[in-house]
Design a protein around this motif. Structure first.
Motif, PDB file in Angstrom:
ATOM      1  N   GLU A 202     -20.542 -16.663  -5.295  1.00 50.53           N
ATOM      2  CA  GLU A 202     -20.422 -17.647  -4.212  1.00 50.53           C
ATOM      3  C   GLU A 202     -19.662 -18.889  -4.677  1.00 50.53           C
ATOM      4  OE1 GLU A 202     -23.372 -20.571  -1.630  1.00 50.53           O
ATOM      5  OE2 GLU A 202     -24.183 -18.804  -2.633  1.00 50.53           O
ATOM      6  N   GLN A 203     -19.841 -19.257  -5.935  1.00 43.86           N
ATOM      7  CA  GLN A 203     -19.176 -20.450  -6.467  1.00 43.86           C
ATOM      8  C   GLN A 203     -17.767 -20.168  -6.978  1.00 43.86           C
ATOM      9  OE1 GLN A 203     -21.983 -21.799  -9.408  1.00 43.86           O
ATOM     10  NE2 GLN A 203     -23.281 -22.834  -7.903  1.00 43.86           N
ATOM     11  N   GLY A 204     -17.321 -18.940  -6.838  1.00 42.95           N
ATOM     12  CA  GLY A 204     -15.958 -18.601  -7.229  1.00 42.95           C
ATOM     13  C   GLY A 204     -15.763 -18.315  -8.706  1.00 42.95           C
ATOM     14  N   VAL A 205     -16.869 -18.163  -9.453  1.00 44.50           N
ATOM     15  CA  VAL A 205     -16.761 -17.948 -10.893  1.00 44.50           C
ATOM     16  C   VAL A 205     -16.092 -16.607 -11.204  1.00 44.50           C
ATOM     17  CG1 VAL A 205     -18.064 -17.616 -13.033  1.00 44.50           C
ATOM     18  CG2 VAL A 205     -18.716 -19.424 -11.426  1.00 44.50           C
ATOM     19  N   PHE A 206     -16.450 -15.577 -10.451  1.00 46.61           N
ATOM     20  CA  PHE A 206     -15.849 -14.258 -10.692  1.00 46.61           C
ATOM     21  C   PHE A 206     -14.351 -14.309 -10.412  1.00 46.61           C
ATOM     22  CE2 PHE A 206     -20.186 -12.936 -10.724  1.00 46.61           C
ATOM     23  CZ  PHE A 206     -20.224 -11.724 -11.393  1.00 46.61           C
ATOM     24  N   THR A 207     -13.975 -14.879  -9.299  1.00 41.08           N
ATOM     25  CA  THR A 207     -12.557 -14.952  -8.940  1.00 41.08           C
ATOM     26  C   THR A 207     -11.763 -15.719  -9.986  1.00 41.08           C
ATOM     27  OG1 THR A 207     -13.152 -14.921  -6.601  1.00 41.08           O
ATOM     28  CG2 THR A 207     -10.931 -15.638  -7.148  1.00 41.08           C
ATOM     29  N   ARG A 208     -12.325 -16.865 -10.421  1.00 43.01           N
ATOM     30  CA  ARG A 208     -11.647 -17.672 -11.429  1.00 43.01           C
ATOM     31  C   ARG A 208     -11.522 -16.911 -12.744  1.00 43.01           C
ATOM     32  NH1 ARG A 208      -7.867 -20.926 -11.334  1.00 43.01           N
ATOM     33  NH2 ARG A 208      -7.115 -19.531 -12.960  1.00 43.01           N
ATOM     34  N   TRP A 210     -11.326 -13.673 -13.128  1.00 46.95           N
ATOM     35  CA  TRP A 210     -10.327 -12.611 -12.997  1.00 46.95           C
ATOM     36  C   TRP A 210      -8.914 -13.177 -13.094  1.00 46.95           C
ATOM     37  CZ3 TRP A 210     -13.387 -10.583  -8.182  1.00 46.95           C
ATOM     38  CH2 TRP A 210     -14.529  -9.905  -8.639  1.00 46.95           C
ATOM     39  N   VAL A 211      -8.685 -14.326 -12.481  1.00 50.60           N
ATOM     40  CA  VAL A 211      -7.367 -14.969 -12.588  1.00 50.60           C
ATOM     41  C   VAL A 211      -7.099 -15.362 -14.041  1.00 50.60           C
ATOM     42  CG1 VAL A 211      -6.015 -17.007 -11.953  1.00 50.60           C
ATOM     43  CG2 VAL A 211      -7.309 -15.775 -10.203  1.00 50.60           C
ATOM     44  N   ASP A 212      -8.119 -15.917 -14.696  1.00 48.59           N
ATOM     45  CA  ASP A 212      -7.961 -16.288 -16.110  1.00 48.59           C
ATOM     46  C   ASP A 212      -7.607 -15.075 -16.959  1.00 48.59           C
ATOM     47  OD1 ASP A 212      -8.552 -18.896 -15.509  1.00 48.59           O
ATOM     48  OD2 ASP A 212     -10.634 -18.804 -16.211  1.00 48.59           O
ATOM     49  N   THR A 213      -8.202 -13.939 -16.654  1.00 52.33           N
ATOM     50  CA  THR A 213      -7.922 -12.727 -17.422  1.00 52.33           C
ATOM     51  C   THR A 213      -6.462 -12.330 -17.299  1.00 52.33           C
ATOM     52  OG1 THR A 213     -10.194 -11.915 -17.171  1.00 52.33           O
ATOM     53  CG2 THR A 213      -8.496 -10.282 -17.701  1.00 52.33           C
ATOM     54  N   ILE A 214      -5.932 -12.360 -16.083  1.00 51.60           N
ATOM     55  CA  ILE A 214      -4.523 -12.026 -15.884  1.00 51.60           C
ATOM     56  C   ILE A 214      -3.632 -12.973 -16.669  1.00 51.60           C
ATOM     57  CG2 ILE A 214      -2.658 -11.933 -14.170  1.00 51.60           C
ATOM     58  CD1 ILE A 214      -4.591  -9.578 -14.014  1.00 51.60           C
ATOM     59  N   GLU A 215      -3.938 -14.267 -16.623  1.00 51.63           N
ATOM     60  CA  GLU A 215      -3.138 -15.250 -17.361  1.00 51.63           C
ATOM     61  C   GLU A 215      -3.267 -15.028 -18.868  1.00 51.63           C
ATOM     62  OE1 GLU A 215      -4.730 -18.874 -15.799  1.00 51.63           O
ATOM     63  OE2 GLU A 215      -3.259 -18.973 -14.170  1.00 51.63           O
ATOM     64  N   ASN A 216      -4.467 -14.710 -19.323  1.00 50.36           N
ATOM     65  CA  ASN A 216      -4.677 -14.478 -20.753  1.00 50.36           C
ATOM     66  C   ASN A 216      -3.906 -13.267 -21.243  1.00 50.36           C
ATOM     67  OD1 ASN A 216      -6.444 -16.632 -20.758  1.00 50.36           O
ATOM     68  ND2 ASN A 216      -8.287 -15.368 -20.731  1.00 50.36           N
ATOM     69  N   VAL A 286       2.514 -16.178  -9.991  1.00 53.09           N
ATOM     70  CA  VAL A 286       2.047 -16.768  -8.740  1.00 53.09           C
ATOM     71  C   VAL A 286       0.794 -17.605  -8.953  1.00 53.09           C
ATOM     72  CG1 VAL A 286       0.981 -16.180  -6.516  1.00 53.09           C
ATOM     73  CG2 VAL A 286       3.111 -15.076  -7.198  1.00 53.09           C
ATOM     74  N   CYS A 287      -0.143 -17.079  -9.734  1.00 52.46           N
ATOM     75  CA  CYS A 287      -1.407 -17.799  -9.958  1.00 52.46           C
ATOM     76  C   CYS A 287      -1.195 -19.073 -10.767  1.00 52.46           C
ATOM     77  CB  CYS A 287      -2.404 -16.889 -10.669  1.00 52.46           C
ATOM     78  SG  CYS A 287      -2.982 -15.500  -9.651  1.00 52.46           S
ATOM     79  N   VAL A 315      -6.950 -11.324  -6.694  1.00 48.52           N
ATOM     80  CA  VAL A 315      -7.032 -10.573  -7.947  1.00 48.52           C
ATOM     81  C   VAL A 315      -8.436  -9.984  -8.057  1.00 48.52           C
ATOM     82  CG1 VAL A 315      -6.923 -10.713 -10.467  1.00 48.52           C
ATOM     83  CG2 VAL A 315      -5.352 -12.070  -9.065  1.00 48.52           C
ATOM     84  N   THR A 316      -8.527  -8.724  -8.437  1.00 48.47           N
ATOM     85  CA  THR A 316      -9.822  -8.046  -8.519  1.00 48.47           C
ATOM     86  C   THR A 316     -10.168  -7.678  -9.963  1.00 48.47           C
ATOM     87  OG1 THR A 316      -8.912  -5.809  -8.279  1.00 48.47           O
ATOM     88  CG2 THR A 316      -9.363  -7.053  -6.242  1.00 48.47           C
TER      89      THR A 316
END
Length: 339
Positions: A202-208, A210-216, A286-287, A315-316
């Motif tokens: 709910e707080q967006g931790v999972f979404t954040r 997943w985006v961090d993983t792509i960037e990493n 993009v992210c 991003v999933t």
């Protein structure tokens, strides 16, 4: 001839030498159930662990590296707080006995009789019983690392760049460890209890995350590609001049190695894997640079996307795990190019 047996030391502490007023005391540092004990960097204060058996086999004049910040110093400077408290306790108990002995020596032979004009002083020593040494209860290891160069086993509690004995880790070791860490983070989030997962989602931790993983993932490949190229190509800096951050651009990076006389990694990985990697790189762009808002450049790179310009890219976890697998294959191919 000194007699250390007149001093009582607790279990785990032993007097091993004496010269003048100095005493040498050996204090044991117990290992955990896995055979590891702690080390703490005097510079950054972060802790790591080393296998006790491997450590004992190293030379006495060993210089250790902090696995995190790279501080390089005498191994004795890497004592943890709990280990230092253990040593201070042993030293304090010896000190109390030395003081007691000093009093006994000072009063030995003095008259204890009464005197009408003088002062009678007496001293009676009592047996000293040392306190047990404090135990060691430090953070337990999660995953064991083994250095590919010196084979020492150690455990860390964060991102690291150094072997505690060898120093700077090979670029490939850093890359693979970083990718494994991202996979472990996904596993940890997935293993959370349903209630905790719901709150974090709910707080967006999972979404954040997943985006961090792509960037990493992109950053890991970029760092490895740069390190491999610079180490293998004598005129690397001249070839890189004017090309910007070429290692962030997949096809340009592959072409750079080909131009330097190395194999093309694209056929080895296959068309499907390379296309997935291109989609991961486009998602990262993009992210990172457009707050996740899809633009025409992204759609050109990912023609199969159902997104439209102006929509926010989703991003999933599946995207992340696929990206980690594909990046691992690419890192392996890059590392093998020059080996």
């Amino acid at each position: 001839m000194w007699n250390h047996r007149k001093f009582r030391m607790p279990d785990g502490a032993e007097i091993t030498g004496h010269q003048g007023d100095s005493y040498e005391v050996r204090v044991s540092v117990p290992s955990d159930d896995d055979g590891f004990f702690g080390r703490q960097c005097p510079a950054c204060s972060m802790s790591f662990r080393i296998h006790g058996g491997d450590y004992e086999a190293l030379p006495d004049d060993l210089m250790l590296w902090c696995v995190y910040c790279g501080h390089h110093d005498d191994h004795s400077d890497f004592m943890t707080t709990q280990q230092r408290e253990r040593i201070i306790r042993a030293a304090g108990d010896l000190g109390m006995q030395l003081i007691s002995q000093g009093f006994e020596d000072a009063f030995r032979g003095l008259s204890r009789g009464n005197s009408r004009r003088g002062v009678s002083i007496s001293y009676e020593g009592k047996p000293f019983y040392p306190r047990p040494l404090p135990g060691i209860n430090e953070e337990r290891l999660v995953r064991i690392r083994t250095c590919s160069e010196c084979q020492i086993r150690y455990a860390v509690f964060g991102e690291h760049r150094y072997c505690p004995v060898c120093g700077q880790l090979p670029a490939a070791a850093v890359a693979f460890d970083a990718l494994q860490a991202d996979a472990a983070r996904l596993d940890a989030l997935e293993a959370l209890p349903p209630g905790a997962k719901a709150v974090l989602r709910e707080q967006g931790v999972f979404t954040r995350s997943w985006v961090d993983t792509i960037e990493n993932v992109v950053g890991v490949v970029e760092a490895l590609g740069s390190a491999v190229f610079r180490a293998a190509v004598p005129d690397a800096e001249a070839r890189l001049r004017g090309k910007g951050n070429v290692f962030q651009r997949l096809d340009d990076m592959a072409a750079l190695f080909v131009a330097a006389g190395y194999d093309d990694v694209r056929p080895e990985l296959g068309t499907q894997t390379w296309q997935r990697l291109a989609e991961t790189w486009a998602a990262r762009h993009v992210c990172t640079h457009n707050d996740g808002i899809v633009d025409q450049k992204y759609l050109t790179k990912v023609p199969t996307s159902s997104a439209r310009v102006g929509q926010r890219l989703v991003v999933t976890e599946t995207d992340c795990r696929r990206a980690i697998d594909d990046a691992t294959a690419l890192c392996r191919a890059l590392n093998e190019l020059t080996s």
